[in-house]
Design an enzyme around this catalytic site. Structure first.
Site, PDB file in Angstrom:
ATOM      1  N   GLY A  24       0.856  -1.189   0.000  1.00 33.63           N
ATOM      2  CA  GLY A  24       0.000   0.000   0.000  1.00 33.63           C
ATOM      3  C   GLY A  24       0.884   1.228   0.000  1.00 33.63           C
ATOM      4  N   GLY A  71       2.739   3.561   1.466  1.00 30.96           N
ATOM      5  CA  GLY A  71       3.260   3.715   2.823  1.00 30.96           C
ATOM      6  C   GLY A  71       3.862   5.084   3.059  1.00 30.96           C
ATOM      7  N   ARG A  72       4.120   5.781   1.974  1.00 33.32           N
ATOM      8  CA  ARG A  72       4.678   7.136   2.141  1.00 33.32           C
ATOM      9  C   ARG A  72       4.200   8.049   1.024  1.00 33.32           C
ATOM     10  NH1 ARG A  72      10.724   7.277  -0.066  1.00 33.32           N
ATOM     11  NH2 ARG A  72      10.610   5.556  -1.523  1.00 33.32           N
ATOM     12  N   ASP A  86       8.725   5.487   8.040  1.00 30.05           N
ATOM     13  CA  ASP A  86       8.359   6.800   8.591  1.00 30.05           C
ATOM     14  C   ASP A  86       7.457   7.595   7.646  1.00 30.05           C
ATOM     15  OD1 ASP A  86      10.101   7.416   6.565  1.00 30.05           O
ATOM     16  OD2 ASP A  86      11.565   8.466   7.822  1.00 30.05           O
ATOM     17  N   GLY A  87       7.182   7.047   6.466  1.00 33.19           N
ATOM     18  CA  GLY A  87       6.312   7.757   5.523  1.00 33.19           C
ATOM     19  C   GLY A  87       6.995   8.911   4.812  1.00 33.19           C
ATOM     20  N   ARG A 115      -1.705  -0.538 -10.264  1.00 32.03           N
ATOM     21  CA  ARG A 115      -0.575  -1.428 -10.475  1.00 32.03           C
ATOM     22  C   ARG A 115      -1.076  -2.857 -10.605  1.00 32.03           C
ATOM     23  NH1 ARG A 115       3.359   1.441  -6.952  1.00 32.03           N
ATOM     24  NH2 ARG A 115       2.326   3.378  -6.412  1.00 32.03           N
ATOM     25  N   ASP A 153       4.213  -4.634  -7.808  1.00 32.08           N
ATOM     26  CA  ASP A 153       3.637  -3.374  -7.315  1.00 32.08           C
ATOM     27  C   ASP A 153       4.253  -2.177  -8.032  1.00 32.08           C
ATOM     28  OD1 ASP A 153       5.771  -4.579  -5.638  1.00 32.08           O
ATOM     29  OD2 ASP A 153       5.847  -2.584  -4.751  1.00 32.08           O
ATOM     30  N   ASN A 154       5.291  -2.409  -8.797  1.00 27.87           N
ATOM     31  CA  ASN A 154       5.914  -1.318  -9.553  1.00 27.87           C
ATOM     32  C   ASN A 154       5.649  -1.463 -11.047  1.00 27.87           C
ATOM     33  OD1 ASN A 154       6.929  -0.226  -7.201  1.00 27.87           O
ATOM     34  ND2 ASN A 154       8.883  -1.301  -7.363  1.00 27.87           N
ATOM     35  N   ASP A 163       8.068   4.357 -10.415  1.00 28.21           N
ATOM     36  CA  ASP A 163       8.909   4.026  -9.271  1.00 28.21           C
ATOM     37  C   ASP A 163      10.389   4.029  -9.627  1.00 28.21           C
ATOM     38  OD1 ASP A 163       9.169   3.595  -6.571  1.00 28.21           O
ATOM     39  OD2 ASP A 163       7.334   2.409  -6.571  1.00 28.21           O
TER      40      ASP A 163
HETATM   41  P1  AMP Z   1       9.237   0.792  -3.302  1.00 24.48           P
HETATM   42  O1  AMP Z   1      10.441  -0.059  -3.056  1.00 24.48           O
HETATM   43  O2  AMP Z   1       9.533   2.253  -3.340  1.00 24.48           O
HETATM   44  O3  AMP Z   1       8.402   0.340  -4.433  1.00 24.48           O
HETATM   45  O4  AMP Z   1       8.358   0.647  -1.973  1.00 24.48           O
HETATM   46  C1  AMP Z   1       7.823  -0.579  -1.541  1.00 24.48           C
HETATM   47  C2  AMP Z   1       6.817  -0.341  -0.427  1.00 24.48           C
HETATM   48  O5  AMP Z   1       7.466   0.215   0.718  1.00 24.48           O
HETATM   49  C3  AMP Z   1       5.706   0.620  -0.785  1.00 24.48           C
HETATM   50  O6  AMP Z   1       4.513   0.118  -0.247  1.00 24.48           O
HETATM   51  C4  AMP Z   1       6.111   1.901  -0.118  1.00 24.48           C
HETATM   52  O7  AMP Z   1       5.014   2.703   0.195  1.00 24.48           O
HETATM   53  C5  AMP Z   1       6.809   1.388   1.150  1.00 24.48           C
HETATM   54  N1  AMP Z   1       7.794   2.355   1.659  1.00 24.48           N
HETATM   55  C6  AMP Z   1       8.981   2.697   1.104  1.00 24.48           C
HETATM   56  N2  AMP Z   1       9.607   3.612   1.857  1.00 24.48           N
HETATM   57  C7  AMP Z   1       8.806   3.887   2.909  1.00 24.48           C
HETATM   58  C8  AMP Z   1       8.884   4.757   4.042  1.00 24.48           C
HETATM   59  N3  AMP Z   1       9.943   5.563   4.237  1.00 24.48           N
HETATM   60  N4  AMP Z   1       7.858   4.751   4.917  1.00 24.48           N
HETATM   61  C9  AMP Z   1       6.792   3.958   4.743  1.00 24.48           C
HETATM   62  N5  AMP Z   1       6.653   3.119   3.706  1.00 24.48           N
HETATM   63  C10 AMP Z   1       7.642   3.067   2.796  1.00 24.48           C
HETATM   64 MG    MG Z   2       6.829   1.039  -5.365  1.00 28.51          MG
END
Ligand code: AMP
Ligand code: MG
Length: 494
Positions: A91, A93-94, A126-127, A184, A253-254, A263
């Site tokens: 989901g 997350g940030r 930390d979002g 996605r 998810d990407n 992404d």
């Molecule tokens: P990504 O590798 O950027 O595709 O991220 C994979 C998942 O990790 C996604 O659901 C992002 O929302 C979550 N995510 C990445 N970095 C953070 C963060 N700093 N805080 C919260 N969720 C994160």
């Molecule tokens: Mg992603």
């Protein structure tokens, strides 16, 4: 007209995603930051979207999530994904989908803030996001757009005035991302895993309305949607391969339903053409290596089919059969897309009677490039500089007989088409960029920007805005990294 007091900034807000079943998202506001400060704003994109450019460029509080746009319904999207082959619930997350925007042509765009604070999907994160990775996404996504590959875009980067804590404290930032949608493969995996058939159906109908409206009239609309995504991804991956782009983290998810690149974490462009190239520090097994991208796309599309199966046909065996047929079309579609883009790069006309020969010419060129590890971008760009068969440049590749043999085969093929050499040259130059975001140049520009000097970043952006035209300003950006530079390493963009 610019009206600096217009609180909407020209955004025509809409919220079609928020009318889907609530299990697919969480209503959540961005968390305000200490001191929003605009680092970069994309005036051209704001203009293309029909925003009030002056007002939007003067609204860092909006792009930081500190000031709510009227009429918007911010939300975080739920999704799942296969990460390096393993299923996980994820989901946003940030990130927060601020709003959808309808432009003057009635096209619908997602406007998303990335780094906007915690959401119910943040898990232990930390979002937040750091300035370097957000500027990196900005420059590479905008370069991809100018290079002609479908991609999410970047509207703004705002410093938060806060620190984010990674291995060390870093300047925090928020990126405003614009996308045809953020749907996605993983969004569908989430809906399927929830077991809520109606949510899955609503999501698929939403995707049809946004990305494959013609599928609505098909005998099996959801199968037609799937087929359209297979086709869009085949085209996208062919473009990546032609450009030497390595996405780096092709988790499901990407991978978008729109066929846009999304992404920009550990992605990077090839210098040397080598199929095994991996930049991402976490991709130890090379799952997402340059040369594996078509196979991985097909693997991801198989996960997409699994999620959609119950919508294809009520009888599970029939549904599976239909899915397999549709997925089986991916390789031929990818090959056709590759033939088309590579013909552009080689100045060749599309001619059915030359399909097999052209495929062989392309394959042998790529094989030679991989064996010699020559610079991907510069090798293609230099093809138009002298007519093969003239002798002068046929000795390039350091008198390499394989290179001479290839050039003479290419020359014979060029001679069989009506297109003149100057026309072929123009065609090649429109398909082989003069500049790409070179890894060492991107790093240098980011280092300077983080230290407060945006000059190199802005010059790099300007050079990348017009990548197919030979310009004197491009000169510093053409050089590959020095041969003795350590192997380039990238990190997931956190
Ligand atoms: P990504 O590798 O950027 O595709 O991220 C994979 C998942 O990790 C996604 O659901 C992002 O929302 C979550 N995510 C990445 N970095 C953070 C963060 N700093 N805080 C919260 N969720 C994160
Ligand atoms: Mg992603």
């Amino acid at each position: 007209m610019s009206d600096p007091t217009d609180p909407t900034l020209g955004i025509r807000a809409d919220a079609s995603y928020a009318s889907l079943p609530p299990r697919l998202y969480s209503l959540v506001e961005p968390t305000p930051v200490a001191r929003p400060e605009l680092v970069i704003f994309n005036h051209a994109l704001a203009d293309a979207l029909g925003l009030d450019v002056a007002a939007a460029a003067a609204a860092p509080a909006v792009w930081a999530g500190n000031r709510r746009l009227p009429g918007t319904t911010p939300l975080a999207q739920a999704y799942a994904g296969h990460q390096f082959g393993h299923f996980t619930r994820l989901g946003d997350g940030r990130a927060v989908l601020l709003t959808e925007h309808l432009d003057r042509q009635g096209r619908r765009w997602d406007i998303q803030l990335k780094g906007s604070g915690p959401t119910p999907y943040s898990r232990r994160g930390d979002g937040r996001a750091a300035l370097g990775p957000m500027l990196r996404e900005y420059v590479i996504s905008e370069a991809m757009h100018a290079l002609g590959a479908p991609t999410t875009r970047s509207l703004a980067v705002v410093r938060s005035g806060e620190r984010v804590h990674r291995e060390r404290p870093l300047a925090g930032a928020i990126l405003t991302r614009v996308a045809a949608s953020h749907l996605r493969v993983g969004t569908f995996e989430f809906a399927a895993a929830s077991g809520d058939r109606e949510a899955l159906r609503a999501l698929a109908d939403h995707a049809i309305a946004r990305h494959a409206p013609e599928a609505a009239d098909a005998e099996r609309p959801h199968l037609a949607l799937y087929d359209a995504v297979v086709a869009a991804q085949a085209r996208l991956i062919a473009q990546w391969m032609a450009l030497g782009f390595v996405h780096g983290v092709m988790n499901t998810d990407n991978m978008t339903i729109s066929g846009e690149t999304i992404d920009y974490g550990p992605c990077a462009f090839l210098d040397a053409h080598r199929p095994g190239t991996v930049f991402s520090s976490i991709d130890e097994a090379g799952r997402y290596a340059y040369g594996r991208q078509p196979a991985i796309a097909q693997w991801n599309l198989a996960r997409f089919a699994e999620a959609l199966l119950p919508l294809f046909d009520p009888a599970p065996e029939r549904a599976l059969e239909l899915a397999q047929e549709a997925l089986a079309r991916f390789p031929a579609r990818y090959e056709a897309a590759m033939l088309e883009v590579m013909r552009g790069k080689l100045g060749l006309d599309a001619r059915a009677d030359e399909d097999a020969e052209d495929a062989a010419i392309i394959e042998s060129l790529l094989e030679w490039m991989g064996e010699r590890g020559v610079d991907h971008t510069n090798t293609f760009r230099s093809l138009s500089s002298s007519r093969p068969g003239d002798g002068a440049r046929d000795g390039d590749g350091e008198g390499d007989p394989a290179w001479r043999a290839w050039r003479s085969r290419w020359s014979a093929r060029l001679a069989r088409q009506e297109t003149t050499w100057p026309e072929a040259q123009a065609r090649m130059d429109a398909h082989n960029p003069d500049v790409i975001p070179r890894n060492h140049q991107v790093e240098a520009a980011l280092d300077a920007a983080i230290a407060g000097d945006l000059g190199p970043f802005e010059r790099l952006l300007a050079a990348l805005a017009d990548p197919y035209v030979t310009r004197p300003e491009h000169a510093p950006y053409r050089e590959p990294a020095p041969a003795d530079a350590p192997a380039y390493r990238t990190f997931c963009g956190t």
